[in-house]
Design an enzyme around this catalytic site. Structure first.
Site, PDB file in Angstrom:
ATOM      1  N   GLY A 177       0.814  -1.207   0.000  1.00 29.59           N
ATOM      2  CA  GLY A 177       0.000   0.000   0.000  1.00 29.59           C
ATOM      3  C   GLY A 177       0.847   1.256   0.000  1.00 29.59           C
ATOM      4  O   GLY A 177       0.516   2.262  -0.646  1.00 29.59           O
ATOM      5  N   ASP A 178       1.965   1.202   0.701  1.00 35.23           N
ATOM      6  CA  ASP A 178       2.896   2.334   0.726  1.00 35.23           C
ATOM      7  C   ASP A 178       3.541   2.520  -0.649  1.00 35.23           C
ATOM      8  O   ASP A 178       3.731   3.651  -1.110  1.00 35.23           O
ATOM      9  CB  ASP A 178       3.985   2.103   1.779  1.00 35.23           C
ATOM     10  CG  ASP A 178       3.404   1.794   3.148  1.00 35.23           C
ATOM     11  OD1 ASP A 178       2.357   2.372   3.486  1.00 35.23           O
ATOM     12  OD2 ASP A 178       3.987   0.964   3.867  1.00 35.23           O
TER      13      ASP A 178
END
Length: 320
Positions: free
Chosen positions: A254-255
């Site tokens: 997600g990062d």
């Protein structure tokens, strides 16, 4: 320049064990230590993508010095505010196909240290084009702290991408100053709105994203895991589907998605290109052993494989 904000960094320590034995000694000679925290994962992926990036946030004690030195070794620019208390450890024990985590709460940031950071941040955003804000708040920071950062960036006409959850996200959305992008997953969106969602009913998800709570947020990218994403840009919706890949380590994907979007934005990419790149970066991260890293060859390959469909103006289905 892209400025990444990490307000509760950590040293991420991974202990792989064949079997975790309780109430006795466990030994391993395979220890991995990484400068961690969601914002630093974003930082490293932007760096891997050859973006101009600078990391900021708060660091303290011997742990903070270690994190700073690791970033320096990687050639990553940084401008952290020093705090008195020790930055935290986050421990992951990998055993028998499971991952058991022990996460420290981290330091308390005093009011004087908060003010010092805000003054530092105000100077950094003068040189920035994009700011990313990721993860949790350290103790002592008010729940509306990210809203304050959004305001300071907006005053300099800087786009802010926010990846947080819970009350921090709610405060950002209910404040006067809006982020350019938020990136909740389904679980975070359910917690925010108090209703369940399913990838089998994307119409309900579209209706939810059209609520007044999200007014003023130009981009909303809802992560659907292996099923890709649903994105809203202004008044248009996009369905992003991704190919199946063999996952090595999904932590930080997600990062990496935020990193891909920030880099793509800095390169003036189109809507479709932005969505392809952010998802390609997330996929490429999942193929690496080290969290917060991508192989550019994998990013390029996935970019070509990802499909983006825009919702029809006359129906809720997505155009091929």
């Amino acid at each position: 320049m892209i400025v990444t904000v990490t307000m509760n960094p950590s040293i991420d320590i991974s202990y792989p064990l064949e079997k975790l034995k309780l109430d006795t000694v466990n030994r391993t000679d395979q220890v991995s230590k990484t400068a961690g925290g969601k914002g630093l994962n974003v930082t490293r992926v932007i760096h891997d993508l050859k973006g101009d990036v600078l990391a900021t946030g708060v660091l303290g004690g011997f742990h903070g010095a270690y994190i700073s030195e690791e970033l320096k070794k990687a050639g990553i620019k940084q401008a952290f505010t020093e705090i008195q208390e020790e930055s935290r450890d986050s421990i992951a024990i990998l055993h028998e196909g499971n991952q058991t985590e022990i996460l420290e709460a981290g330091p308390t940031v005093s009011e004087a240290e908060q003010q010092a950071f805000l003054e530092n941040f105000q100077e950094l955003v003068k040189e920035a084009e994009i700011v990313t804000i990721s993860g949790s708040l350290a103790k002592g920071l008010p729940l509306n702290f990210y809203q304050r950062l959004v305001q300071l960036a907006e005053e300099q006409v800087v786009k802010v991408l926010v990846d947080t959850s819970g009350e921090s996200l709610r405060q950002v959305l209910t404040g006067e100053h809006k982020p350019f992008l938020i990136k909740p997953n389904l679980e975070e969106l359910e917690a925010l709105l108090g209703q369940p969602f399913s990838i089998d009913d994307l119409e309900a998800l579209q209706r939810a994203l059209a609520q007044p709570l999200f007014t003023g947020v130009e981009w909303i990218v809802v992560s659907l895991g292996k099923d890709g994403a649903l994105a809203k840009y202004r008044d248009s919706f996009y369905r992003v589907t991704i190919p199946t890949i063999k996952t090595v380590n999904p932590v930080g994907s997600g990062d990496a998605t935020i990193a891909g979007f920030a880099y793509g934005l800095s390169q003036k990419m189109s809507v479709t290109e932005l969505l392809k790149l952010c998802m390609a970066a997330g996929m490429a991260n999942a193929q690496e052993v080290r969290t917060g890293h991508v192989n550019l060859a994998n990013v390029d390959m996935h970019f070509e494989e990802i499909n983006v469909r825009k919702a029809s103006r006359t129906r809720s289905a997505f155009e091929q």
